[in-house]
Each structure stands twice: as structure tokens, then as C-alpha cells.
Design a protein around this motif. Structure first.
Motif, PDB file in Angstrom:
ATOM      1  N   ALA A 113      52.889  44.175  51.593  1.00 51.94           N
ATOM      2  CA  ALA A 113      52.199  45.056  52.534  1.00 51.94           C
ATOM      3  C   ALA A 113      51.064  45.810  51.847  1.00 51.94           C
ATOM      4  O   ALA A 113      49.968  45.961  52.389  1.00 51.94           O
ATOM      5  N   VAL A 114      51.326  46.296  50.631  1.00 58.54           N
ATOM      6  CA  VAL A 114      50.291  47.000  49.872  1.00 58.54           C
ATOM      7  C   VAL A 114      49.135  46.067  49.550  1.00 58.54           C
ATOM      8  O   VAL A 114      47.958  46.398  49.738  1.00 58.54           O
ATOM      9  N   TRP A 115      49.453  44.874  49.066  1.00 60.69           N
ATOM     10  CA  TRP A 115      48.410  43.912  48.693  1.00 60.69           C
ATOM     11  C   TRP A 115      47.624  43.425  49.916  1.00 60.69           C
ATOM     12  O   TRP A 115      46.445  43.138  49.808  1.00 60.69           O
ATOM     13  N   LEU A 116      48.277  43.360  51.078  1.00 63.70           N
ATOM     14  CA  LEU A 116      47.563  42.958  52.292  1.00 63.70           C
ATOM     15  C   LEU A 116      46.506  43.987  52.669  1.00 63.70           C
ATOM     16  O   LEU A 116      45.370  43.628  53.006  1.00 63.70           O
ATOM     17  N   GLU A 117      46.871  45.255  52.627  1.00 59.58           N
ATOM     18  CA  GLU A 117      45.882  46.278  52.971  1.00 59.58           C
ATOM     19  C   GLU A 117      44.713  46.263  51.991  1.00 59.58           C
ATOM     20  O   GLU A 117      43.538  46.281  52.397  1.00 59.58           O
ATOM     21  N   LEU A 118      45.019  46.205  50.706  1.00 58.79           N
ATOM     22  CA  LEU A 118      43.952  46.203  49.708  1.00 58.79           C
ATOM     23  C   LEU A 118      43.134  44.913  49.776  1.00 58.79           C
ATOM     24  O   LEU A 118      41.910  44.939  49.641  1.00 58.79           O
ATOM     25  N   GLY A 119      43.810  43.788  49.990  1.00 63.23           N
ATOM     26  CA  GLY A 119      43.097  42.518  50.081  1.00 63.23           C
ATOM     27  C   GLY A 119      42.179  42.450  51.276  1.00 63.23           C
ATOM     28  O   GLY A 119      41.090  41.859  51.203  1.00 63.23           O
ATOM     29  N   CYS A 120      42.590  43.049  52.390  1.00 63.24           N
ATOM     30  CA  CYS A 120      41.730  43.064  53.581  1.00 63.24           C
ATOM     31  C   CYS A 120      40.582  44.056  53.423  1.00 63.24           C
ATOM     32  O   CYS A 120      39.503  43.861  53.983  1.00 63.24           O
ATOM     33  N   MET A 121      40.791  45.125  52.686  1.00 63.15           N
ATOM     34  CA  MET A 121      39.710  46.078  52.434  1.00 63.15           C
ATOM     35  C   MET A 121      38.689  45.512  51.450  1.00 63.15           C
ATOM     36  O   MET A 121      37.490  45.730  51.592  1.00 63.15           O
ATOM     37  N   PHE A 122      39.184  44.771  50.459  1.00 61.41           N
ATOM     38  CA  PHE A 122      38.319  44.221  49.407  1.00 61.41           C
ATOM     39  C   PHE A 122      38.573  42.715  49.281  1.00 61.41           C
ATOM     40  O   PHE A 122      39.267  42.266  48.371  1.00 61.41           O
ATOM     41  N   PRO A 123      38.039  41.933  50.219  1.00 60.36           N
ATOM     42  CA  PRO A 123      38.329  40.485  50.244  1.00 60.36           C
ATOM     43  C   PRO A 123      37.542  39.715  49.186  1.00 60.36           C
ATOM     44  O   PRO A 123      36.606  38.973  49.489  1.00 60.36           O
ATOM     45  N   LYS A 124      37.933  39.882  47.940  1.00 63.38           N
ATOM     46  CA  LYS A 124      37.232  39.288  46.819  1.00 63.38           C
ATOM     47  C   LYS A 124      38.248  38.723  45.845  1.00 63.38           C
ATOM     48  O   LYS A 124      39.314  39.295  45.642  1.00 63.38           O
ATOM     49  N   SER A 125      37.947  37.590  45.232  1.00 69.70           N
ATOM     50  CA  SER A 125      38.852  36.988  44.258  1.00 69.70           C
ATOM     51  C   SER A 125      39.089  37.934  43.084  1.00 69.70           C
ATOM     52  O   SER A 125      38.216  38.711  42.707  1.00 69.70           O
ATOM     53  N   GLY A 126      40.277  37.832  42.516  1.00 74.59           N
ATOM     54  CA  GLY A 126      40.596  38.642  41.355  1.00 74.59           C
ATOM     55  C   GLY A 126      41.868  39.443  41.505  1.00 74.59           C
ATOM     56  O   GLY A 126      42.451  39.882  40.516  1.00 74.59           O
ATOM     57  N   GLY A 127      42.316  39.685  42.741  1.00 77.72           N
ATOM     58  CA  GLY A 127      43.568  40.396  42.950  1.00 77.72           C
ATOM     59  C   GLY A 127      43.572  41.785  42.348  1.00 77.72           C
ATOM     60  O   GLY A 127      42.701  42.618  42.650  1.00 77.72           O
ATOM     61  N   GLU A 128      44.528  42.040  41.472  1.00 74.91           N
ATOM     62  CA  GLU A 128      44.717  43.377  40.907  1.00 74.91           C
ATOM     63  C   GLU A 128      43.462  43.883  40.194  1.00 74.91           C
ATOM     64  O   GLU A 128      43.193  45.089  40.184  1.00 74.91           O
ATOM     65  N   LYS A 129      42.715  42.994  39.594  1.00 75.80           N
ATOM     66  CA  LYS A 129      41.474  43.384  38.908  1.00 75.80           C
ATOM     67  C   LYS A 129      40.557  44.166  39.852  1.00 75.80           C
ATOM     68  O   LYS A 129      40.005  45.214  39.487  1.00 75.80           O
ATOM     69  N   VAL A 130      40.386  43.674  41.067  1.00 76.69           N
ATOM     70  CA  VAL A 130      39.491  44.308  42.037  1.00 76.69           C
ATOM     71  C   VAL A 130      40.012  45.687  42.431  1.00 76.69           C
ATOM     72  O   VAL A 130      39.260  46.659  42.492  1.00 76.69           O
ATOM     73  N   TYR A 131      41.306  45.785  42.673  1.00 74.95           N
ATOM     74  CA  TYR A 131      41.878  47.039  43.151  1.00 74.95           C
ATOM     75  C   TYR A 131      41.873  48.101  42.047  1.00 74.95           C
ATOM     76  O   TYR A 131      41.634  49.282  42.317  1.00 74.95           O
ATOM     77  N   LEU A 132      42.141  47.692  40.824  1.00 70.29           N
ATOM     78  CA  LEU A 132      42.107  48.638  39.708  1.00 70.29           C
ATOM     79  C   LEU A 132      40.697  49.159  39.476  1.00 70.29           C
ATOM     80  O   LEU A 132      40.491  50.355  39.217  1.00 70.29           O
ATOM     81  N   GLU A 133      39.705  48.269  39.571  1.00 63.35           N
ATOM     82  CA  GLU A 133      38.316  48.677  39.366  1.00 63.35           C
ATOM     83  C   GLU A 133      37.858  49.669  40.419  1.00 63.35           C
ATOM     84  O   GLU A 133      37.033  50.546  40.138  1.00 63.35           O
ATOM     85  N   LYS A 134      38.377  49.545  41.619  1.00 63.57           N
ATOM     86  CA  LYS A 134      37.935  50.420  42.704  1.00 63.57           C
ATOM     87  C   LYS A 134      38.312  51.876  42.444  1.00 63.57           C
ATOM     88  O   LYS A 134      37.542  52.789  42.743  1.00 63.57           O
ATOM     89  N   VAL A 135      39.481  52.100  41.861  1.00 60.41           N
ATOM     90  CA  VAL A 135      39.987  53.464  41.714  1.00 60.41           C
ATOM     91  C   VAL A 135      39.817  54.001  40.299  1.00 60.41           C
ATOM     92  O   VAL A 135      39.366  55.130  40.101  1.00 60.41           O
ATOM     93  N   TYR A 136      40.157  53.192  39.307  1.00 63.62           N
ATOM     94  CA  TYR A 136      40.136  53.677  37.922  1.00 63.62           C
ATOM     95  C   TYR A 136      38.747  53.426  37.326  1.00 63.62           C
ATOM     96  O   TYR A 136      38.537  52.531  36.513  1.00 63.62           O
ATOM     97  N   GLN A 137      37.798  54.242  37.765  1.00 60.82           N
ATOM     98  CA  GLN A 137      36.400  54.060  37.392  1.00 60.82           C
ATOM     99  C   GLN A 137      36.066  54.681  36.032  1.00 60.82           C
ATOM    100  O   GLN A 137      35.081  54.296  35.407  1.00 60.82           O
ATOM    101  N   LYS A 138      36.866  55.619  35.602  1.00 65.73           N
ATOM    102  CA  LYS A 138      36.613  56.282  34.324  1.00 65.73           C
ATOM    103  C   LYS A 138      37.885  56.262  33.489  1.00 65.73           C
ATOM    104  O   LYS A 138      38.968  56.500  34.026  1.00 65.73           O
TER     105      LYS A 138
END
Length: 528
Positions: A113-138
Motif C-alpha cells: 500500500a505504501v509503495w503503491l501511493e509513492l509509485g503513483c505519485m512518482f511513476p519513475k523507475s528505480g523504486g526506493e531510490k526515487v522515494y528516498l531522493e524525494k525526502v532525504y535531500q540533505k
């Protein structure tokens, strides 16, 4: 007074719709999906643009059928044919074992469920890489580098290759030497790498075929005929928490792969809609089949017999029900299941490697990001092949090999924990962000958060008799897994901080377009 802080997404919505919340009415006056995708570049993650459909590659060629099979093929590997014996040994009864398989499925759906929400918000290859980059910017680029080191060093596919070799030899009635088994395993990973590189469309069709065979085999096994094992289903259950924790750890790992589609979303047709259907469908099919297979095992044998069957519980079951000829035949199907797992893992991991190269996280990023020779990430496949080959050839069988497999899985729990925390942060920081495709229930995210904490802490708890699955100290493999992540942090520190400081320069980012249209981020030295 300064105006209140607004999130990036809120600013993005206001730029498009005139207010922070985006389109409010039930009937959209604009095509929100079209506007969302065209405007996605406004969202940055550590100064990285999250593109939804980058140039290069095979384009969007994976439909609902292929995406579902990508998940089924990843989840159904070899675990369901072997793991039930050790789980039954841990907990002691049919009822306890089936309860854990059910709990593992529910926890996996919570994570999905968590990955579905994040995947639909950021539909880009890479999985966890994309989601981590979105939040952990510094600190800038730190999350990407840590994920990169883990993904490349521990993203190998060795177990499936070795299981294929051992079962093919078993079906042939040949007692092979360890090096004969390794030779077959090397041939398997070489074949899969070449196939996905030279003929990627055929590779996808073969993945679909083998996933279908896996489902058919499990349906054949899952023919319930309840006997004595179910009359007192909880008789013999252990009464201490430790064995249940160990068994649940194994069950959750058996369901690993429900997030496989998130790694290849650049190649999925209509990614949000396809992901919402294929991921729950694939996991549901696997969960039902896993539970039915366990029911079938217990109809043919007592918990004590299953415990003694070791890693050949499926073969033991078929031999007892259908005879020795069928027992040999099931070894062929287990080998095919392992091959299908190698195909799906290799397919997805190569795309992750390519995405990391596109971000400039790997030296010689132009080479590793290329789509040569046939619009497939041939270099990314090579980057996956190298550690897989090393593990197959260089790691001896026995405790050392089992230890490497344990190390491979542990850092994923830490990464998943940070992804869930990122999910919760986005819910707090951007509560009105467009989530029209899917919105995960918050309690499911919290359940998965607790599950990841359990997976992180459990390996440090003293197991029964103080002995883990290997002869090595039970606490050693989680420490090595943590060391791999710290190695990524050290690499980032040297590359992004110490080297520029000692060399008197700054890293300047630039984008380069390759001949196939792939856009690669590169870092060049800039001196004052």
C-alpha cells in the motif's frame, strides 16, 4: 512576518491551479493526470528532476499481464518449496505455521500500500531510490549513494542459479561435484544476461511463460485433502516468542518481491493504472497459493515429517502423494521456478543500475547508463552479472554462502524503514498533494513500519540455543549488512566532501544526452 512555509508540492499545485490544493471539485475541469505528468519536473529531490518518461530504452512495453508476471515471478522463487519445513520446525504446529504465513501476507500488503501511493505519485523507475531522493535531500546525494552501494554490491542473483543447477542434476539422477553445480549456475546467469541484453522482448515472454508455469505447479500441489494434521492444529506449538520471531522473519522474506514493478515503471504502459492492478493482483495470487501449498503439505504429512524433510519439502510431498517418478519431475519444475526468478530479478535490477548511472552515482556513468545494443540496459545487466558471478564462483558452499545470502537481505529492511518514514513525512509535509491514483490507509503504513523495526532488531536477539542458521555468530550478518550501508556513506564523504575540499574544486552537475536519447547526469570539476 515571513509567510508560512509551503511544501514543494503545494507550490507546484498553486502554480498550476491557483491554490495549493490542486483541483478540488469531483469533476476535473482539466486532465489532472496529463497536467501532473507534464509538470512533474517542478518537483525536485536534492536538485534532481523526477522525470516520468525519460528518453531512451524500449519505451513503455510492459502491459498488465507482463507487469503482474514480473511480480509473481519474483515472489515465487524457491522459498515456498523449501522454507515451510524450517518454519514448522520453529513453531511446532500446523496452526501456528499457517497463522504466520497469513500474517506475512498481510504485512506484505501493508508494505505494498505504501509503495503503491509513492509509485503513483512518482511513476519513475528505480523504486526506493526515487522515494528516498524525494525526502532525504540533505546532505545532498547521500541517500542516492548509500542506496547505490547497497544495490550494486548486494544486488546479485546467485541463489536461484544454484538452486536451478542442483534440481536439474537431481532430476537427472546425477551426483554432481560442487564445481559441476557451479558451472551450471554460471551458465544460467550468463544465459539470462545475454538474453535480456540481445533479445529483451523474448526475455519478457519467457518470464511470462515461467511465471504461468509456477502458478500451475503450485495449483497442482495445492489440492487439499485434510487429514490428522488439522484435527488439533495448534497441538505442539512452542510457547516462547523467539522461535515465532525467527519464523516470521523467514515468512516475510518468502513474500519479498511485491515491489518489483516499482523498479521498472519507465517501461510500464499507463504506469499508475497498471501498478494499482498488477501489484495487488500478483501479491494476492502468490499469497493464496503459498497458503494453499502449506495446507497441501500438511495433508500429506505430519508436522514432524515436514520438519525432517529439510529443504526438499515439495519433493517430499510429491514423492509421498504421487510416487518417485513424480518426485523427480517436481525437481524440474522447481528448477524452472528458480530460472524464472533469476529472469525477473535480473530484469528489474539492471533497470535500477541504469537509473543509478543516469543520476551520476556510478563512475563512468555514460557507459553504465547506455541502452546498447538493443534498447536494453546491457551495461546495467553487466553490472548485475559481475557480483552474481563472483558469489557463485568464489563463495564456498555451506555456512559462508548462507551467510552472504543473509547479508544480502538485511540492509533492505533498513532501506524500507526509511522509505516508510519518508512516506509519513510526505503525509505530514504535503497533506494535500495530489493522490488521486491511490492513497494508502495510514494504519497499514504503521503496521509495515513496525514490521521493518522487527526485521531490523530480530537478528540481534539471541536465538534458541544461541545458534542461528549458520555456524557463524548469529549477530554477525546484520552487522555486516549495516557496514555495507556505512560503506556507502563513507564513499559519499570521500567523493562529495573530502576530495573537493582537498583538491580545491567544486562538483558541477551537467546533463549529457547519449546517442540513444538517454539523459545522464555527470559531475565535472569546477575551480575558482
Amino acid at each position: 512576518m515571513s509567510p508560512p512555509r509551503r511544501s514543494l508540492r503545494s507550490q507546484h499545485n498553486e502554480d498550476i491551479y491557483g491554490h495549493p490544493g490542486g483541483v478540488k471539485s469531483g469533476r476535473y475541469s482539466v486532465d489532472i493526470v496529463d497536467v501532473f505528468e507534464r509538470s512533474f519536473g517542478a518537483l525536485t529531490a536534492g536538485n534532481k528532476i523526477l522525470e516520468t518518461d525519460p528518453a531512451g530504452g524500449m519505451g513503455r512495453h510492459l502491459g498488465l499481464w507482463s507487469t503482474t508476471n514480473l511480480i509473481i515471478g519474483r515472489i515465487i522463487g524457491t522459498g515456498i518449496f523449501s522454507t515451510p519445513s524450517s518454519i514448522t520446525s520453529d513453531v511446532g504446529s500446523v496452526g501456528a505455521a499457517l497463522s504466520l504465513w497469513t500474517a506475512g501476507a498481510l504485512i506484505s500488503f501493508c508494505g505494498l500500500a505504501v509503495w503503491l501511493e509513492l509509485g503513483c505519485m512518482f511513476p519513475k523507475s528505480g523504486g526506493e531510490k526515487v522515494y528516498l531522493e524525494k525526502v532525504y535531500q540533505k546532505p545532498k546525494f547521500l541517500a542516492t549513494i548509500i542506496f547505490s552501494v547497497q544495490a550494486i554490491l548486494l544486488g546479485f542473483t546467485a541463489q536461484g542459479c544454484i538452486v536451478f543447477a542442483s534440481n536439474i542434476l537431481l532430476a537427472a539422477g546425477h551426483n554432481a561435484t560442487p564445481w559441476e553445480s557451479r558451472g551450471i549456475a554460471v551458465a544460467v546467469i550468463t544465459f539470462v544476461t545475454i538474453l535480456h541484453t540481445v533479445a529483451p522482448k523474448i526475455g519478457v515472454k519467457l518470464m511470462n511463460l515461467l511465471s504461468s508455469i509456477k502458478v500451475i505447479v503450485l495449483l497442482f500441489i495445492s489440492i487439499p485433502d485434510p487429514k490428522a494434521s488439522f484435527r488439533h492444529s495448534f497441538a505442539g506449538s512452542v510457547h516462547s516468542a523467539g522461535p515465532y520471531a525467527t519464523a516470521l522473519f523467514k515468512v516475510i522474506n518468502s513474500y519479498a518481491g511485491w515491489n518489483n514493478a516499482a523498479y521498472v515503471l519507465n517501461e510500464v504502459k499507463d504506469p499508475q493504472r497498471t501498478l494499482k492492478v498488477s501489484a495487488p493482483l500478483g501479491l494476492f495470487i502468490c499469497a493464496v497459493l503459498f497458503i494453499l501449498a502449506n495446507v497441501a503439505y500438511f495433508t500429506a504429512a505430519t508436522p514432524q515429517e515436514i520438519t525432517k524433510s529439510g529443504t526438499t519439502v515439495a519433493s517430499f510431498f510429491v514423492g509421498k502423494v504421487c510416487g518417485p517418478t513424480a518426485q523427480r519431475a517436481i525437481s524440474v519444475f522447481i528448477a524452472l521456478s528458480a530460472l524464472g526468478n533469476v529472469l525477473t530479478v535480473t530484469f528489474a535490477q539492471a533497470r535500477v543500475n541504469q537509473e543509478l548511472a543516469k543520476e551520476g552515482a556510478i563512475p563512468f556513468s555514460r557507459f553504465w547508463a547506455s541502452n546498447w545494443p538493443n534498447k536494453a540496459p546491457g551495461a546495467g545487466l553487466l553490472l548485475h552479472f559481475i557480483p552474481s558471478l563472483i558469489v557463485i564462483v568464489a563463495i564456498p558452499a555451506g555456512d559462508a554462502y548462507a551467510f552472504i545470502l543473509d547479508v544480502e537481505g538485511y540492509p533492505l529492511a533498513i532501506i524500507n524503514l526509511f522509505v516508510v518514514l519518508a512516506f509519513l513525512y510526505l503525509r505530514y509535509d504535503e497533506p494535500i498533494s495530489p493522490r488521486q491514483h491511490f492513497r494508502a490507509p495510514l494504519p497499514m503504513a504503521l503496521v509495515f513500519l513496525v514490521a521493518q523495526l522487527f526485521l531490523i532488531v530480530d537478528p540481534f536477539l539471541r536465538p534458541p540455543k544461541g545458534q542461528g542458521d549458520t555456524g557463524l555468530p548469529y549477530w554477525l550478518y546484520p552487522l555486516v549488512g549495516i557496514a555495507v550501508l556505512l560503506m556507502g556513506a563513507l564513499y559519499w564523504l570521500v567523493w562529495m566532501v573530502l576530495w573537493p575540499m582537498w583538491g580545491g574544486f567544486e562538483w558541477e552537475e551537467k546533463k549529457t544526452e547519449l546517442v540513444d536519447g538517454t539523459v545522464v547526469r555527470e559531475f565535472v570539476k569546477k575551480r575558482d
